[in-house]
Structure formats: structure tokens, C-alpha cells
Design an enzyme around this catalytic site. Structure first.
Site, PDB file in Angstrom:
ATOM      1  N   ALA A 298      34.467-113.439  74.338  1.00  0.00           N
ATOM      2  CA  ALA A 298      33.580-114.329  73.584  1.00  0.00           C
ATOM      3  C   ALA A 298      32.767-115.211  74.542  1.00  0.00           C
ATOM      4  O   ALA A 298      31.561-115.418  74.355  1.00  0.00           O
ATOM      5  CB  ALA A 298      34.384-115.190  72.611  1.00  0.00           C
TER       6      ALA A 298
ATOM      7  N   LYS B  50      32.660-106.563  68.534  1.00  0.00           N
ATOM      8  CA  LYS B  50      33.924-106.325  67.820  1.00  0.00           C
ATOM      9  C   LYS B  50      34.904-107.489  68.043  1.00  0.00           C
ATOM     10  O   LYS B  50      35.514-107.992  67.095  1.00  0.00           O
ATOM     11  CB  LYS B  50      34.509-105.012  68.334  1.00  0.00           C
ATOM     12  CG  LYS B  50      35.985-104.801  68.132  1.00  0.00           C
ATOM     13  CD  LYS B  50      36.408-103.402  68.564  1.00  0.00           C
ATOM     14  CE  LYS B  50      36.738-103.249  70.032  1.00  0.00           C
ATOM     15  NZ  LYS B  50      38.010-103.813  70.469  1.00  0.00           N
TER      16      LYS B  50
ATOM     17  N   CYS C 167      33.018-103.681  73.034  1.00  0.00           N
ATOM     18  CA  CYS C 167      33.943-104.824  72.916  1.00  0.00           C
ATOM     19  C   CYS C 167      33.345-106.120  72.394  1.00  0.00           C
ATOM     20  O   CYS C 167      33.941-106.757  71.533  1.00  0.00           O
ATOM     21  CB  CYS C 167      34.583-105.094  74.267  1.00  0.00           C
ATOM     22  SG  CYS C 167      35.723-103.792  74.724  1.00  0.00           S
TER      23      CYS C 167
ATOM     24  N   THR D  66      42.707-104.363  72.804  1.00  0.00           N
ATOM     25  CA  THR D  66      42.415-105.740  72.415  1.00  0.00           C
ATOM     26  C   THR D  66      42.789-105.906  70.950  1.00  0.00           C
ATOM     27  O   THR D  66      42.386-105.114  70.107  1.00  0.00           O
ATOM     28  CB  THR D  66      40.918-106.028  72.606  1.00  0.00           C
ATOM     29  OG1 THR D  66      40.587-105.698  73.947  1.00  0.00           O
ATOM     30  CG2 THR D  66      40.600-107.473  72.328  1.00  0.00           C
TER      31      THR D  66
ATOM     32  N   GLY E 226      25.418-105.035  74.489  1.00  0.00           N
ATOM     33  CA  GLY E 226      26.017-103.967  73.692  1.00  0.00           C
ATOM     34  C   GLY E 226      27.413-103.704  74.202  1.00  0.00           C
ATOM     35  O   GLY E 226      28.033-104.568  74.816  1.00  0.00           O
TER      36      GLY E 226
END
Ligand code: UDX
Ligand code: UDX
Length: 459
Positions: free
Chosen positions: A224, A278, A275, A131, A272
Site C-alpha cells: 500500500a 489487489k 499485487c 499475500t 499495474g
């Protein structure tokens, strides 16, 4: 045997290993090699004790390793022989300099691009699996073309959407495979080549193609949105606790609207995993870079609510247990960031444990798969910590249990027996709402779920 294609993956981690194992499994006509700079990791991929735990992975690796799947540290040879190179090295959050704590650290990424440039002698398709910030492919193209002018590189974006714990199922039956390319003749040709690889097992209508930038950005946005759903439901848990509403009932009522949908609405102690945080921070950083402050603030809120939720969990424990945790023994049920994985990266358990240690609580940590990682994560932590895999042994003499991972085994425990072995009064803080709260209360526990009225015997 002659193989039709040589496929290489650089980075034998959680993403690279399982993904390429699946390609090898579904496509015996290709030779698939996975390389990594870490020799111990490669040795474990070549052993019976794979470096990651993922249901179904052992069987697949056993079936194809040595047939058309190979793990090696010979990166140079791997690059020379490959037609297609997947890059799946880690892209953690930067810890230094500009963008520290927010931006993606692209040093491993760039180092890999340099290695490819150095050793490549024939045209290659480079596939971004990691990513990455949107527009990274452009940087990659410039890096690859900086000296090696006679070799043509075509960069594709093919983000991975697998979730840990269900990686094999997600790889075998993906909702979609996304492939982004330049919309030039050579870009479209490379895109088609990658489509053909996936078409060996993925229905064509599930293979989506787009331009490079949409593909890179979609991965950040998908994560997101998923994280946002969890923060949305978690933000309501605190309101439920104040108003006697029940978050499970609210989630059901809201999620049955087909426009909203019922998935990813499980309230928890917080999300958690390597990914979500971050990638959102990366998205926030990019927005700020382009001067889009309002957009950045909006998405940053998802991470803020998540931090708030974890802190709130510990504060609730403190308040319920008479405002002091010092010297109390607390049993942690689950350290992995979610069930069915040994992965503890960004696990809410780590955050909760650190806060509990600051309160000078004593911790007994139990988890069926993550104890090795837990020990590593809490190495330098101050305080009394023990690690006990057997949950019955772990709880003996404890004052409280905090359920932090939704492992099935915790639902099936004999809580009468557990109650008998604990100090009184006994507390259970169910950070995943997976236990039978009423039943526990009747046994004698003081029960504190997330987003529901507590059930307590204390006057
Ligand atoms: C990684 C990225 O972190 C993530 O953003 C992306 O979506 C997928 O790839 P993951 O597979 O979970 O995720 O990372 P990790 O398990 O850390 O594996 C990366 C591997 O790359 C490690 O085994 C590391 O040794 C290897 N690596 C790193 C290289 O082979 N070369 C390098 O230069 C750096
Ligand atoms: C996620 C994405 O799902 C995946 O598509 C992407 O490729 C990588 O990031 P992963 O981190 O493996 O995958 O796990 P996921 O199942 O998404 O869970 C992330 C965290 O959210 C876990 O801590 C989980 O416990 C938590 N979660 C999930 C909730 O708290 N509530 C939910 O309803 C769902």
C-alpha cells in the site's frame, strides 16, 4: 544422497517458482519440490521454456533442477514427504458474493489447507507465502486442526517482497526477510527453523521476526505504501500539466530530502501488476469490516487516483489528436505492466487499449516479451488489433505512438527512421517519460509526456 530436510511449495507461480528455486540453489542440503495443480505449468518448469520470464531465472533453474529442485504434479506425495510446506497459491480479488471486487478470494487457499490436512501424517510447518488478509493464519490453524488431531501443524507467515523483473536479485539480496509466528514455544521453534533456512545466504540482521498478525499485515501495508508513492507523484502530474511545472524536476527536488527518498517517484500512466490493486482493495475491505471507514477511504484513494491517471492518459490523447481517434492507427510500445517481465496482469496498457478501442482506434501492439499474454488479455475485445514484435514494423503507417512500458529498447530506437514511416502529423504520448522529448520534437513529432508541458508543432 540424503537430504537434511524436505521442503515443499504448493503453487508454481511467479512467487513460488523463483523463491523455491533460490532456496534450492543456496541450500544443496535440502530437497526442494514445487507442486502445482496445473500440469502444463509443471511441464514448462521441467522444460527449457520456463512458464515465466525473469532475468537470471533460467540459469538458476538449470543449475539445480534434478539435483535438489523438482517440479511435480504429485501434491499428495509432496505433502506426505515434506517437513516444511510453503503455500503460494493465488489469492485473487473475489469476483462474486460478499466483498466482490474488494476482498481476497481464499478458495484456493482453503482447498490447499484441506489437502495438507488430508495427506499429512507427520508434523509440518506451514509457511504462508501468498499475500493474505491479516488473521488468515488463524483460519488456517483451525482448518488444519479440524480433523487431524494427532498431527501438529505450526503456521508461519513469511510474505514475499520480490518485485517482478528483479525477482532473482531481490531473492538473493533481500532488504529483509520477514517471518511471523505464534509466540508459543512451538511457534518460536518453527520460526527459528525457517530463520535457519534463510540464514544460509541472508545476513541475520536482515531476517526480521514478529508475531503472525504483524507479519501478515506488514505485507499489505508495504504494498500500500509503495503504491501510494506512485499515486502521490501521479496526482501531481495533472497539476504540472496545468501549470508548466515539470514532474521530473519536482520529483528530484522532493526526493532528495533524505526523509522522503528518491525511489518509486517515477510518474507514469499508472501502476499495474498483480499485487498493488489487489492488496490495497483487500486492506480497504478489512478496514471496512472493522468499521474503520476513514482509514478505508484514505487507502481507497490510492486506487482511485490510479484509475484516474489511466483515463486521463487516454483523454489527453483524444484531445491532442483533434478529438477523434476513430480509424486512427495507434502503435502501443509495451504491454507488460513494467519492463523486464512478460507479465500483463493489471497492466495499465490493457486498460488504455480498451479505452482506445472504445474510441474506435486501430491498435498495433508491440512488446518484446508480453505479446502472448496481450493476445490472451484482449481476446474478446471488439476492434482492429494487430500484434507486431518488431517496433519499426509496428509503427509503419501509424498516426501515434503510446509508450506504456519502460522497456530500454524504446530509448534506443532510431526515431528519425520511425518518423519517416508514420502518417503525419505524428504524435508520441510517453506514458513513462523515458524518451528524449526535445530530440523527438526536433525530428518533427508532437510530444506529450506525463506531467510536463507538451512540445508541439501544431498551431
Ligand atoms: C500468488 C498470490 O497471487 C499472491 O497473492 C502472493 O503474494 C503470492 O502467490 P503468484 O505466484 O503471482 O502470486 O500467483 P500465480 O502465478 O497465479 O501462481 C499461483 C499458482 O498456484 C498457479 O500456478 C496455480 O496453478 C497454483 N494453484 C492454485 C495450485 O497449485 N493449487 C490451487 O489450489 C490453486
Ligand atoms: C510489487 C512490490 O514492489 C513487491 O515488493 C511486492 O512483493 C509485489 O508488488 P511488482 O508488482 O512486481 O512488485 O512491481 P513494482 O516494481 O513494484 O511495480 C509495480 C507497478 O508500479 C508497475 O506497473 C510499475 O511500472 C509502476 N511504478 C513503479 C511506477 O509507475 N512508478 C514507479 O516509480 C515505480
Amino acid at each position: 544422497m540424503e537430504f537434511e530436510k524436505n521442503i515443499l511449495c504448493i503453487g508454481a507461480g511467479y512467487v513460488g517458482g523463483p523463491t523455491l528455486a533460490m532456496i534450492a540453489y543456496k541450500c544443496p542440503q535440502y530437497k526442494v519440490t514445487v507442486v502445482d495443480i496445473n500440469p502444463e505449468r509443471i511441464a514448462r518448469w521441467n522444460s527449457d521454456n520456463l512458464p515465466i520470464y525473469e532475468p537470471g531465472l533460467d540459469e538458476i533453474v538449470k543449475a539445480v533442477r534434478g539435483r535438489n529442485l523438482f517440479f511435480s504434479t504429485d501434491i499428495e506425495r509432496g505433502i506426505r514427504e515434506a517437513d516444511i510446506i510453503f503455500v503460494s497459491v493465488n489469492t485473487p480479488t473475489k469476483t462474486f458474493g460478499a466483498g466482490a471486487g474488494m476482498a481476497a478470494d481464499l478458495q484456493y487457499w482453503e482447498k490447499t489447507a484441506r489437502q495438507i490436512r488430508q495427506y499429512a501424517e507427520s508434523p509440518k510447518i506451514i509457511v504462508e507465502k501468498s499475500t493474505l488478509p491479516v488473521k488468515t493464519a488463524h483460519a488456517m490453524e483451525r482448518m488444519l486442526q479440524a480433523t487431524n488431531n494427532h498431527v501438529h501443524f505450526e503456521v508461519l507467515s513469511n510474505p514475499e517482497f520480490l518485485a517482478e523483473g528483479t525477482a532473482i536479485r531481490d531473492l538473493e539480496y533481500p532488504d529483509r526477510v520477514l517471518i511471523g509466528s505464534r509466540e508459543t514455544p512451538s511457534g518460536l521453534k518453527a520460526r527459528q527453523e525457517l530463520v535457519e533456512i534463510y540464514a544460509n545466504w541472508v545476513p541475520r540482521e536482515r531476517i526480521i521476526t514478529s508475531n503472525l498478525w504483524s507479519s501478515e499485515l506488514s505485507k499489505l501495508v508495504a504494498n500500500a505504501f509503495l503504491a501510494q508513492r506512485i499515486s502521490s507523484i501521479n496526482s501531481i502530474t495533472s497539476l504540472c500539466e496545468k501549470t508548466d511545472a515539470d514532474i521530473t524536476e519536482v520529483a528530484r527536488a522532493v526526493g532528495t530530502d533524505s526523509r522522503i527518498g528518491d525511489k518509486f517517484l517515477n510518474a507514469s500512466v499508472g501502476f499495474g501488476g498483480s499485487c498493488f490493486k489487489k492488496d490495497i482493495l483487500n486492506l480497504v475491505y478489512i478496514c471496512r469490516y472493522y468499521g474503520l471507514e476513514e482509514v478505508a477511504d484514505y487507502w481507497e484513494g490510492v486506487v482511485k487516483i490510479n484509475d484516474y491517471q489511466k483515463e486521463r492518459f487516454v483523454l489527453n490523447m483524444l484531445t491532442a489528436m483533434f478529438n477523434t481517434l476513430a480509424g486512427k492507427r495507434i502503435c502501443i510500445f509495451g504491454f507488460a505492466f513494467k519492463a523486464n517481465t512478460g507479465d500483463t496482469r493489471e497492466s495499465p496498457a490493457m486498460f488504455v487499449c480498451k479505452l482506445l478501442l472504445e474510441e474506435r482506434a486501430e491498435l498495433v501492439i508491440s512488446d518484446p516479451k508480453a505479446l502472448e499474454n496481450a493476445k490472451e488479455d484482449l481476446k474478446g475485445a471488439q476492434g482492429k488489433i494487430s500484434y507486431v514484435e518488431d517496433p519499426y514494423e509496428a509503427v509503419a503507417g501509424c498516426d501515434a505512438i503510446a509508450v506504456l512500458t519502460e522497456w530500454d529498447i524504446y530509448r534506443q530506437l532510431d526515431f528519425k527512421k520511425i518518423y519517416g514511416s508514420m502518417d503525419k502529423p505524428c504524435f508520441i504520448f510517453d506514458g513513462r517519460n523515458i524518451l528524449d522529448h526535445r530530440g523527438l520534437f526536433e525530428i518533427g513529432f508532437n510530444v506529450f509526456p506525463i506531467g510536463k508541458p507538451p512540445l508541439t508543432h501544431l498551431k
